[in-house]
Write an enzyme that holds these catalytic residues in place. Structure first.
Site, mmCIF file in Angstrom:
data_model
loop_
_atom_site.group_PDB
_atom_site.id
_atom_site.type_symbol
_atom_site.label_atom_id
_atom_site.label_comp_id
_atom_site.label_asym_id
_atom_site.label_seq_id
_atom_site.Cartn_x
_atom_site.Cartn_y
_atom_site.Cartn_z
ATOM 1 C CB CYS A 134 -5.653 -4.729 -1.529
ATOM 2 S SG CYS A 134 -4.369 -5.119 -2.733
ATOM 3 C CG HIS B 259 -2.538 -4.080 1.401
ATOM 4 N ND1 HIS B 259 -3.558 -4.876 0.944
ATOM 5 C CD2 HIS B 259 -3.062 -3.368 2.441
ATOM 6 C CE1 HIS B 259 -4.640 -4.651 1.661
ATOM 7 N NE2 HIS B 259 -4.358 -3.727 2.586
ATOM 8 C CG ASP C 35 -6.620 -2.156 4.581
ATOM 9 O OD1 ASP C 35 -7.187 -2.221 3.460
ATOM 10 O OD2 ASP C 35 -5.703 -2.912 4.922
#
Lengths: 331, 677
Positions: free
Chosen positions: B428, B472, B488
């Site tokens: 991430c 995250h 994302d």
């Protein structure tokens, strides 16, 4: 001057009084049972420290906004409340009964015997029982439903000495709550005068003894016959000659003639006060008994015929103890 | 004065057990020599008891004390910190053993035990510690009871049983007090422990930061939704917003950079019953949208001030603020579990009109780093033609040639260049970092957001768990007419990471096993997993109802219970409880002292005698029933005589008694009224 019938009645009266009193005290129905009606309970000084701790915990809990610290503080407060019940419970239902009240001389400590009872299976911890703080008996009933205890009390005055209310107290289990009661157990201790020699017995002896009555009486003066020795007889009576020959203990019986009676007489002590006279008479009685004399007691309104032996001494001492007190005086 | 009674052997042993039990929860926080000191003192005191050694002399005692204090000063960097305070308490606690002559000294040790016990709660409030400390209190109270027992009567286990019984009996009253006794606000500011390790998402992000978090299954927070629940794709728990980038590390913007220029403030703080918050909120560029999520978060301690919430949150708890970039902040770090309520607006549009200062802040990148990426960005942006098309192109690129892995190769100074062109593997933070950089390179306002993604529902209770491995990072991009939109890039690479949550995405993969992360093994054993969930449910209830029970909750509970909250009503409730309690105790006493005679006739007879004696009839133990009747002198003597007659018959009859006679007699006794003539 002699009023034997009257004296005997008096002594009988004293005896029966004592007996009826004993009868009244000892039956189990007369036991004292501690209940919520006669138990007092209050936190003692040590509770203060306990609450200082709780207060500090509470302040910390408030400052840190910490619920578990609050919980701990509240737990301790709740424990205090629970402890009140446990302390009470440690006393409640306890039975105390007088078993034996001894007779003592004034100034001596009387060990009054009590029976402490509880129901089977109930434990009592750390009980303090007594008349005076310095003489509390520390006891308890653990794994036993009953126990005899002797509680000392100083008999300060002659006569029927009433030591007052007895204290039973406990701070068990936490030591921060005191539960107590003051019971009047109606203990009356027959207290003889304190034996003190303010005047010599010899002097009195010589001043007395001119035959007022004639006849013989068992005594120690003249040898009369020989009989088997019974424990309790004076060792002075033992015929050691016979004992040495292996014939066992024989007691020599003596005969006293009336002129050798010993009158312990109130009137021979004119210079002394009432209590001093009684103390002196008491001393003489003990001495006379010790030396195996036959002695009688004369006091205003009281006469105990001459005799000797433990029972006789008790009579004499009782008469001295109760002199001038209700039940001991002539009406 | 407590008389100087020697402490019994049993009590002494209990005291040592209590001291060790009190010490154990602090073991990890305290230097090892403190444990040594306690043991030495215990051994010394045992030897004193056995008559082998004597109490230390005064110089020895003071020497030990001075040395111990010196050690404490050297062991703790902050002498006024909580840990140092506890250490000082321990020193006093241990050394007191060496001058514990009497009952009074033992009491000091007992009270100190309670204190130190309490300090344990300042560090940790979990349910196991609470239970453990309850048992410790039992042991401590065993000592206190033991001190008040006569020497010959101390049976150690009996004392312990008694202590246990007493404390269990105390619990109901404690609960009542806990629930109803009013809570005051803190008297003064207290030092909280600073040395506690900061956990969770950190306030900077550089390559490799998140790997440690993903290895931990430690709980971050529990969330309870009232009403509507979000779907997994929406579970982005925003915590930090990174606006400053130096080429390698992302940082949060300084408070001055974030001042809402219209309002003149960086943060608006929620304050119940005040309009200021609402007024301030109204001035922020914020359109609520349709849906609203109402939920409560119980955050574990992080020692950081930031709070986590779903997209566009509005706080509902005092002491929680909303920062101008729409994240939540607490006044002061979260040092113990912290509970807060939030309304989130998932459809909200924020900053439709982007102010210039914000645009400058969110597009800034250092010159001369990652030149290859910049070049690529410029080229693609020209090719794409619009901001949104460019974003899509980037996401496509990530989707095509990148791998999601927890073990990426290390990156150098031009981290974005190396990642995009060489390694192309990462997780991430790599994706979010490079994605945001690529956007900023063409002056599209973008920022990295860190927090947690996902969460697992506990089937045993209606709440959601978020753990450290859910940590995250993603990106928010400002799009014209849409305001800030969440993208994302990790989703483009590994959608299962977002859809199924982290632990399932890696289920069965070798990767976690080699990183030493064992949660999956446990999770596969469903029984263990269920137990774990059950235990967590218990923890949740604990946190929500015990640790989170504050003045506000108390008020609302009492309002529900009493109709309205007032001191008078509270006093009434307390009084009612107390009276009820005393009545119960009285009934118990009556029951305990009840007549235990088995024969009902005898019991009945005794009842009659009681009645008679209350009426004034003198009764002696030797009296027969007829004696009493003859002598009583009551008005209704005839009836009494007849009753007594019946009693005689009952007492002396042979054979079985019939029930009716007794019942009849019982009725007559009850009806008989004693009245003297």
């Amino acid at each position: 001057m002699a009023r034997p019938a009257l004296v005997n009645t008096l002594i009988e009266q004293g005896r029966s009084r004592y007996k009826s009193w004993i009868d009244r005290r000892i039956p189990p129905s007369q036991q004292v049972t501690l209940t919520q009606k006669n138990i007092f309970i209050f936190p003692n000084r040590h509770a203060l420290f306990y609450f200082i701790v709780v207060a500090t915990l509470w302040i910390a809990a408030t400052n840190y906004e910490n619920n578990l610290a609050f919980g701990l503080g509240f737990l301790l407060i709740a424990l205090f409340v629970v402890a009140i019940l446990h302390t009470f419970n440690n006393m409640s239902g306890l039975q105390l009964s007088v078993v034996h009240v001894p007779t003592v001389f004034a100034g001596e400590y009387a060990d009054v015997e009590f029976l402490l009872q509880t129901r089977e299976g109930q434990n009592r911890d750390s009980l303090h029982i007594g008349w005076h703080k310095e003489h509390y008996i520390h006891t308890g009933l653990v794994n036993t439903p009953q126990q005899r205890i002797k509680v000392p009390v100083q008999a300060t005055r002659r006569g029927w000495f009433n030591p007052g209310r007895i204290t039973i107290q406990t701070t068990f289990p936490l030591g921060i709550i005191r539960s107590w009661t003051h019971m009047d157990m109606d203990v009356r201790i027959l207290t003889y005068p304190k034996p003190v020699r303010f005047a010599d017995l010899q002097a009195v002896k010589s001043a007395d003894g001119e035959g007022e009555e004639s006849g013989t009486q068992k005594g120690s003066e003249e040898f009369d016959s020989l009989q088997d020795y019974i424990p309790g007889m004076s060792l002075r009576q033992v015929s050691w000659k016979h004992a040495a020959k292996g014939q066992g203990l024989k007691a020599r019986e003596f005969i006293d003639y009336t002129e050798s009676f010993l009158w312990l007489d109130w009137e021979t002590l004119p210079t002394l006060g009432v209590e001093e006279r009684l103390s002196t008479l008491c001393y003489w009685a003990l001495e006379s008994e010790k030396s195996g004399e036959v002695y009688g007691l004369r006091m205003p309104g009281v006469e105990v015929l001459p005799d000797s032996g433990a029972k006789h001494m008790e009579q004499v001492l009782t008469a001295l103890a109760l002199y001038g007190q209700s039940g001991g005086e002539v009406s | 004065m407590i008389p100087a009674i020697q402490i019994s052997r049993q009590t002494l042993v209990w005291l040592f057990i209590a001291q060790i039990m009190v010490f154990l929860p602090h073991y990890s926080r305290m230097p090892i020599w403190l444990a040594g000191l306690l043991l030495v003192c215990i051994v010394w005191r045992v030897q004193v008891y056995r008559g082998h050694w004597s109490y230390p002399r005064r110089p020895v005692k003071f020497g030990l004390l001075g040395l111990a204090i010196l050690f404490v000063l050297l062991s703790f960097p902050r002498v006024l910190g909580l840990e140092a305070m506890v250490a000082f308490l321990f020193v006093a606690y241990s050394l007191k053993l060496l001058e514990m002559y009497s009952k009074r000294d033992a009491l000091v040790v007992i009270y100190l035990s309670l204190f130190i016990l309490m300090t344990g709660f300042l560090f940790d409030q979990n349910i196991l510690l609470a239970l453990y400390n309850f048992i410790t209190v039992i042991v401590v109270m065993t000592c206190m009871i033991g001190l008040n027992q006569e020497k010959g009567y101390v049976f150690p286990l009996r004392t312990f049983r008694m202590s246990t019984a007493m404390l269990l009996q105390s619990v109901p009253l404690m609960v009542v007090m806990f629930l109803v006794l009013p809570r005051l606000p803190a008297f003064w500011n207290v030092p909280v422990q600073q040395e506690g390790a900061k956990t969770g998402v950190s306030d900077t992000m550089s390559p490799g930061n998140f790997v440690d978090l993903t290895r931990s299954d430690e709980l971050v927070m529990r969330v309870t939704f009232n009403g509507e629940k979000p779907i997994p794709q929406q579970l982005y728990w925003r915590g930090l917003v990174f606006s400053n980038f130096d080429g390698r590390t992302w940082r949060q913007a300084e408070p001055e950079q974030l001042i809402n220029r219209g309002l003149g403030k960086t943060v608006i703080w929620y304050e119940s019953g005040s309009y200021r918050f609402r007024n301030d909120l109204a001035t922020m560029d914020f359109e609520q949208g349709e849906r609203v999520l109402d939920y409560e978060v119980i955050l574990e301690e992080t020692h950081q001030p930031w709070l986590f919430a779903l997209g566009v949150p509005v706080p509902e708890t005092d002491g929680v603020g909303l920062v101008s970039d729409f994240r939540l902040l607490k006044q002061g770090p979260v040092t113990t579990r912290f509970k807060y309520n939030v309304y989130s607006y998932p459809d909200a549009v924020i900053e439709r009109d982007l102010p210039q200062w914000r645009r400058e802040l969110e597009t800034a990148i250092p010159e001369a780093v990652n030149p290859r990426s910049r070049e690529l960005a410029t080229r693609w942006y020209q090719e794409a033609g619009s901001d949104e098309a460019y974003v899509e192109k980037l996401l496509d690129y990530f989707n095509q040639s990148f791998y999601y892995t927890l073990q990426p190769p290390a990156l150098g100074n031009d981290s974005v260049d190396e990642f995009l062109f060489d390694s192309q593997r990462g997780f991430c933070e790599h994706f979010a970092s490079s994605f945001t950089f690529m956007l900023r390179a063409v002056e599209i306002p973008a920022r990295v957001v860190a927090g947690y993604q996902g969460g697992e529902a506990n089937p045993y209770q209606d709440y959601m768990l978020v753990r450290q491995y859910d940590a995250h990072a993603w990106t928010e991009v400002w799009i014209k007419d849409k305001g800030w939109v969440r993208y994302d890039p990790t989703f483009a690479v590994a959608p299962e990471r977002i859809l199924d949550g982290f632990s399932r995405a890696f289920e069965g993969s070798e990767e976690l096993a080699t990183t030493g992360f064992g949660f999956d093994d446990v999770a596969n054993l469903s029984m263990f997993y269920n137990l774990q969930l059950q235990f967590d449910r218990l923890n949740y209830l604990w946190a929500r109802w015990v640790l989170g029970y504050d003045a506000g909750k108390q008020k609302s509970m009492l309002e529900k219970l009493l109709g309205a909250y007032s001191v008078a009503r509270l006093a009434m409730v307390f009084l009612a409880f107390s009276v009820g309690f005393l009545v119960l105790v009285y009934l118990y006493l009556l029951w305990r002292e009840r007549d235990r005679t088995a024969d009902p006739a005898v019991r009945l007879y005794r009842r009659l005698l009681k009645k008679l004696s209350r009426a004034g009839v003198e009764i002696h133990t030797s009296d027969t029933p007829l004696d009493i009747a003859a002598r009583s002198g009551v008005a209704n003597a005839q009836e009494l005589e007849s009753i007594m007659d019946d009693f005689n018959r009952l007492f002396y009859q042979t054979g079985r008694r019939d029930r009716e006679t007794l019942d009849d007699l019982s009725k007559r006794v009850r009806q008989w009224r004693g009245r003297m003539v």
